[in-house]
Design a protein around this motif. Structure first.
Motif, PDB file in Angstrom:
ATOM      1  N   ARG A 175      -3.412  -9.713   8.973  1.00 20.00           N
ATOM      2  CA  ARG A 175      -3.882  -8.357   9.198  1.00 20.00           C
ATOM      3  C   ARG A 175      -2.797  -7.424   9.614  1.00 20.00           C
ATOM      4  O   ARG A 175      -2.916  -6.112   9.403  1.00 20.00           O
ATOM      5  N   ASP A 176      -1.435  -7.877   9.716  1.00 20.27           N
ATOM      6  CA  ASP A 176      -0.512  -7.049  10.118  1.00 20.27           C
ATOM      7  C   ASP A 176       0.243  -6.259   8.986  1.00 20.27           C
ATOM      8  O   ASP A 176       0.601  -6.689   8.250  1.00 20.27           O
ATOM      9  N   GLN A 177       0.281  -4.897   9.294  1.00 23.55           N
ATOM     10  CA  GLN A 177       0.812  -3.953   8.219  1.00 23.55           C
ATOM     11  C   GLN A 177       2.568  -3.663   8.695  1.00 23.55           C
ATOM     12  O   GLN A 177       2.633  -3.126   9.924  1.00 23.55           O
TER      13      GLN A 177
ATOM     14  N   GLN B  42       5.757  -1.633   7.847  1.00 25.41           N
ATOM     15  CA  GLN B  42       6.242  -0.422   7.033  1.00 25.41           C
ATOM     16  C   GLN B  42       7.704  -0.866   6.190  1.00 25.41           C
ATOM     17  O   GLN B  42       8.435  -1.195   6.864  1.00 25.41           O
TER      18      GLN B  42
ATOM     19  N   ARG C 122       0.767   5.228   0.948  1.00 27.54           N
ATOM     20  CA  ARG C 122      -0.088   6.261   1.485  1.00 27.54           C
ATOM     21  C   ARG C 122       0.314   7.649   0.878  1.00 27.54           C
ATOM     22  O   ARG C 122       1.542   7.770   0.277  1.00 27.54           O
TER      23      ARG C 122
ATOM     24  N   TRP D 206       3.606   0.346   2.707  1.00 27.68           N
ATOM     25  CA  TRP D 206       3.211  -0.737   3.787  1.00 27.68           C
ATOM     26  C   TRP D 206       3.093  -2.104   3.150  1.00 27.68           C
ATOM     27  O   TRP D 206       2.389  -2.096   1.953  1.00 27.68           O
ATOM     28  N   HIS D 207       3.527  -3.283   3.827  1.00 25.53           N
ATOM     29  CA  HIS D 207       3.132  -4.648   3.244  1.00 25.53           C
ATOM     30  C   HIS D 207       2.323  -5.313   4.377  1.00 25.53           C
ATOM     31  O   HIS D 207       2.660  -5.103   5.509  1.00 25.53           O
ATOM     32  N   ARG D 208       1.452  -6.127   3.714  1.00 21.43           N
ATOM     33  CA  ARG D 208       0.535  -6.956   4.519  1.00 21.43           C
ATOM     34  C   ARG D 208       0.738  -8.365   3.721  1.00 21.43           C
ATOM     35  O   ARG D 208       0.259  -8.512   2.757  1.00 21.43           O
TER      36      ARG D 208
ATOM     37  N   SER E 263       0.924  -1.181  -0.065  1.00 18.23           N
ATOM     38  CA  SER E 263      -0.092  -0.038   0.159  1.00 18.23           C
ATOM     39  C   SER E 263       0.920   1.158  -0.124  1.00 18.23           C
ATOM     40  O   SER E 263       1.762   1.399   0.769  1.00 18.23           O
TER      41      SER E 263
END
Length: 344
Positions: free
Chosen positions: A274-276, A278, A261, A267-269, A259
């Motif tokens: 559910r853990d993001q 950085q 922002r 950010w990686h999931r 993701s």
């Protein structure tokens, strides 16, 4: 024995040019030798010898490189003038020329003259896209199946839209795609490879401007991957500086997502979690696009010095303009447009 500095002259001293001048000034290998603008006061404001006529500047300063920082309408004349003056390397801002035909003619002219012609395409040099490219290449999210960028600069509402920064935007008959989305088309090529088809739905929301300012573009990339450019210059996103990333991105693969922002962080999931985590911190560089102008210009200087291959040579960048033409053709016809493979 140290090499003499690369002599660089610039034509254009408008809003965006300051990022060019500031970047060149930071490089010890570069000597800025002149600035040209139809407004002589703006040229002098750069702190360099100022000129109104490009041919005169080139004759008096004898640069190795001309950096063209003009709107598209001025590109072909500046390129022709530089080639006639014997300039060996030309860098030209995007959108590159006013049409695909004009761009192809300028590339052919430069090739015939043995001139290196480079397009100043800086989005792919934004640090977040370099980080995303590295993560995809390393297989962090597996096979990429879907990529989306929501372009939301929030600067397009009302009769005064763009007038305080780049007023010529209001008169561009092809705007969202030709001026802005070309950045993202090139970026998705960089990340995912050349698309094989496009579909586009474009619209104009602000009656004060001539061109489209919103739309959806679907790019079909190799490997059955889809990328969506969802652009709307009226709407904003969650960011202190809306022009930092100009929107938000999501890159989805079989083993996770990345993701982007609005603060430039990535950010990686991992898939099924559910853990993001950085991957890239928010940018602390307040210049345009996380310092992408300097990153691009550093890349060019390195390439001219024999360290690495320049990524945005004009003959390669023509593919972006061919995709752009297909986007407009699709929007006009309402149908998916298949792209012809290069060399076919």
């Amino acid at each position: 024995m140290p090499r003499p500095p690369i002599r660089i002259a610039c034509v254009g001293a408008g809003y965006f040019s300051r990022f060019h001048y500031e970047s060149w000034a930071r490089m010890p290998e570069v000597a800025l030798v002149g600035a040209c603008d139809h407004d002589l006061a703006k040229a002098h404001a750069t702190g360099l010898p100022g000129f109104v006529e490009l041919a005169e500047m080139l004759e008096q300063t004898v640069p190795d490189v001309l950096d063209i920082i003009l709107p598209p309408a001025g590109h072909s004349e500046a390129i022709r003038t530089a080639i006639s003056a014997g300039v060996g390397t030309i860098i030209c801002q995007k959108p590159f020329c006013s049409s695909l035909d004009e761009a192809e003619a300028m590339v052919a002219l430069a090739q015939h003259a043995g001139v290196t012609l480079i397009v100043h395409e800086n989005f792919r040099f934004q640090p977040w896209y370099r980080a995303i490219k590295s993560a995809i290449r390393d297989g962090l999210i597996g096979q990429v199946q879907q990529a989306t960028f929501r372009l939301r600069p929030g600067d397009g509402q009302g009769p005064d839209a763009y007038l305080d920064r780049q007023p010529y935007f209001q008169k561009m008959e092809r705007f969202l795609v030709h001026e802005t989305a070309v950045h993202l088309i090139d970026t998705f090529r960089f990340l995912l490879g050349d698309p094989v088809s496009v579909y586009a739905d474009l619209r104009r929301l602000n009656p004060a401007i001539a061109g489209e300012d919103a739309g959806l573009i679907i790019l079909e990339h190799p490997g059955n991957t889809r990328a969506v450019i969802d652009g709307n210059r009226h709407l904003d996103h969650d960011a202190r500086n809306l022009r930092c990333t100009m929107g938000e991105g999501l890159f989805e693969g079989t083993e996770g997502t990345l993701s982007l922002r609005g603060d430039g962080s990535v950010w990686h999931r991992a898939f099924a979690t559910r853990d993001q985590i950085q991957r890239l911190a928010p940018t602390d560089d307040d210049s345009f696009g996380g310092g992408c102008v300097h990153a691009f210009q550093r890349h060019v200087v390195n390439g001219l010095g024999g360290t690495g291959q320049i990524e945005t040579l004009a003959e390669e960048y023509l593919e972006v303009l061919r995709i752009e033409a297909a986007v407009y053709a699709s929007a006009q016809s309402g149908a998916r447009h298949v792209l012809q493979a290069r060399g076919a």
